[in-house]
Design an enzyme around this catalytic site. Structure first.
Site, short mmCIF file in Angstrom:
data_model
loop_
_atom_site.label_atom_id
_atom_site.label_comp_id
_atom_site.label_asym_id
_atom_site.label_seq_id
_atom_site.Cartn_x
_atom_site.Cartn_y
_atom_site.Cartn_z
N TYR A 1 24.35 4.04 62.88
CA TYR A 1 25.28 4.85 63.67
C TYR A 1 24.92 6.34 63.72
O TYR A 1 25.63 7.12 64.36
CB TYR A 1 26.71 4.69 63.11
CG TYR A 1 27.20 3.26 63.16
CD1 TYR A 1 27.37 2.61 64.38
CD2 TYR A 1 27.47 2.55 61.99
CE1 TYR A 1 27.80 1.29 64.44
CE2 TYR A 1 27.91 1.23 62.04
CZ TYR A 1 28.06 0.61 63.25
OH TYR A 1 28.50 -0.68 63.31
N ASP B 1 44.75 -6.11 77.26
CA ASP B 1 46.00 -6.13 78.03
C ASP B 1 46.55 -4.71 78.23
O ASP B 1 47.08 -4.39 79.29
CB ASP B 1 47.05 -7.00 77.34
CG ASP B 1 46.74 -8.49 77.42
OD1 ASP B 1 45.90 -8.88 78.26
OD2 ASP B 1 47.33 -9.25 76.63
N ASN C 1 35.39 3.55 72.50
CA ASN C 1 34.61 2.72 71.59
C ASN C 1 35.64 1.99 70.74
O ASN C 1 36.21 2.57 69.80
CB ASN C 1 33.69 3.56 70.72
CG ASN C 1 32.83 2.67 69.83
OD1 ASN C 1 33.12 1.48 69.67
ND2 ASN C 1 31.77 3.24 69.26
N HIS D 1 29.33 1.56 73.01
CA HIS D 1 28.95 1.16 71.66
C HIS D 1 27.73 1.95 71.23
O HIS D 1 26.74 2.01 71.98
CB HIS D 1 28.68 -0.34 71.58
CG HIS D 1 29.88 -1.13 71.96
ND1 HIS D 1 30.96 -1.25 71.11
CD2 HIS D 1 30.21 -1.76 73.09
CE1 HIS D 1 31.91 -1.94 71.73
NE2 HIS D 1 31.48 -2.27 72.93
N ILE D 2 27.80 2.51 70.06
CA ILE D 2 26.69 3.32 69.54
C ILE D 2 25.46 2.45 69.30
O ILE D 2 24.35 2.80 69.67
CB ILE D 2 27.13 4.01 68.23
CG1 ILE D 2 28.34 4.92 68.49
CG2 ILE D 2 25.98 4.78 67.60
CD1 ILE D 2 29.05 5.39 67.23
N SER D 3 25.69 1.31 68.66
CA SER D 3 24.59 0.40 68.35
C SER D 3 24.37 -0.57 69.51
O SER D 3 25.22 -0.69 70.41
CB SER D 3 24.91 -0.37 67.06
OG SER D 3 26.06 -1.18 67.26
O1 CA2 Z 1 28.14 0.09 67.92
C1 CA2 Z 1 29.34 0.41 67.98
O2 CA2 Z 1 29.72 1.50 68.40
C2 CA2 Z 1 30.40 -0.57 67.47
O3 CA2 Z 1 31.53 -0.47 68.34
C3 CA2 Z 1 30.77 -0.11 66.08
C4 CA2 Z 1 31.74 -1.05 65.37
C5 CA2 Z 1 31.25 -2.48 65.43
O4 CA2 Z 1 32.23 -3.35 64.88
C6 CA2 Z 1 30.95 -2.91 66.85
O5 CA2 Z 1 30.46 -4.23 66.83
C7 CA2 Z 1 29.93 -2.00 67.48
C8 CA2 Z 1 31.90 -0.65 63.92
C9 CA2 Z 1 32.37 0.74 63.73
C10 CA2 Z 1 32.10 1.12 62.32
O6 CA2 Z 1 31.74 2.47 62.32
C11 CA2 Z 1 31.10 2.93 61.20
C12 CA2 Z 1 30.48 4.13 61.33
C13 CA2 Z 1 29.79 4.65 60.27
C14 CA2 Z 1 29.77 3.96 59.08
C15 CA2 Z 1 30.40 2.76 58.95
C16 CA2 Z 1 31.09 2.23 60.01
#
Ligand code: CA2
Length: 145
Positions: free
Chosen positions: A22, A87, A74, A100-102
């Protein structure tokens, strides 16, 4: 035309954990850049993050009456689970861009499905936190159309 940035569960941990997935920027960095970039594009912006599904839904409902014209979201892990968030977004009928960041499509199979993507104006994945800027530009293009 005001825009709203929403971040879902655990995104308050940005920059503090899992930098390989991230990045190193904090949520405050992301929000400050979003507000500045939106202002440069002529749009006032507000930001909201919550770890609670209901709080996100309440904020989406408030957007219907607070002058918000579009949303960048996000949804975090709620992306893959939440009919209720879908909804709410459909309920307020505001255009939204999912970010989504990833690269969720290169991760576990349970991250490949989103309850939001088919009703989003656009979806941005795998650009790191730079994706928030892309999402904002896509939303502003939609608002200008
Ligand atoms: O890639 C993304 O932005 C996600 O939305 C991030 C979510 C994940 O469940 C999605 O599948 C993809 C998770 C957010 C957790 O964010 C963190 C950031 C830094 C450290 C730990 C968790």
């Amino acid at each position: 035309m005001a825009v709203l940035l929403l971040n879902g569960p655990n995104l308050n941990l940005l920059g503090l954990r899992e930098p390989e997935l991230y990045g190193h920027d904090t949520l405050a960095d992301v929000e400050n850049r979003f507000v500045a970039e939106a202002a440069a594009l002529g749009h006032p912006a507000q930001c909201f993050q919550s770890n609670h599904e209901g709080a996100l839904i309440d904020r989406i409902h408030a957007a219907r009456i607070d002058g918000t014209q579009g949303i960048v979201i996000n949804p975090g892990g709620l992306t893959h689970t939440s009919v209720a968030l879908r909804d709410a977004l459909l309920g307020v009928a505001l255009p939204f861009v999912e970010i989504h960041i990833s690269d969720v499509h290169a991760r576990e199979p349970f991250r490949h499905h989103s309850y939001l993507s088919d009703v989003a104006t656009a979806v941005v994945v795998g650009q790191g936190v730079a994706g928030y800027r892309s999402a904002l530009h896509l939303l502003c293009a939609r608002l200008a159309s």
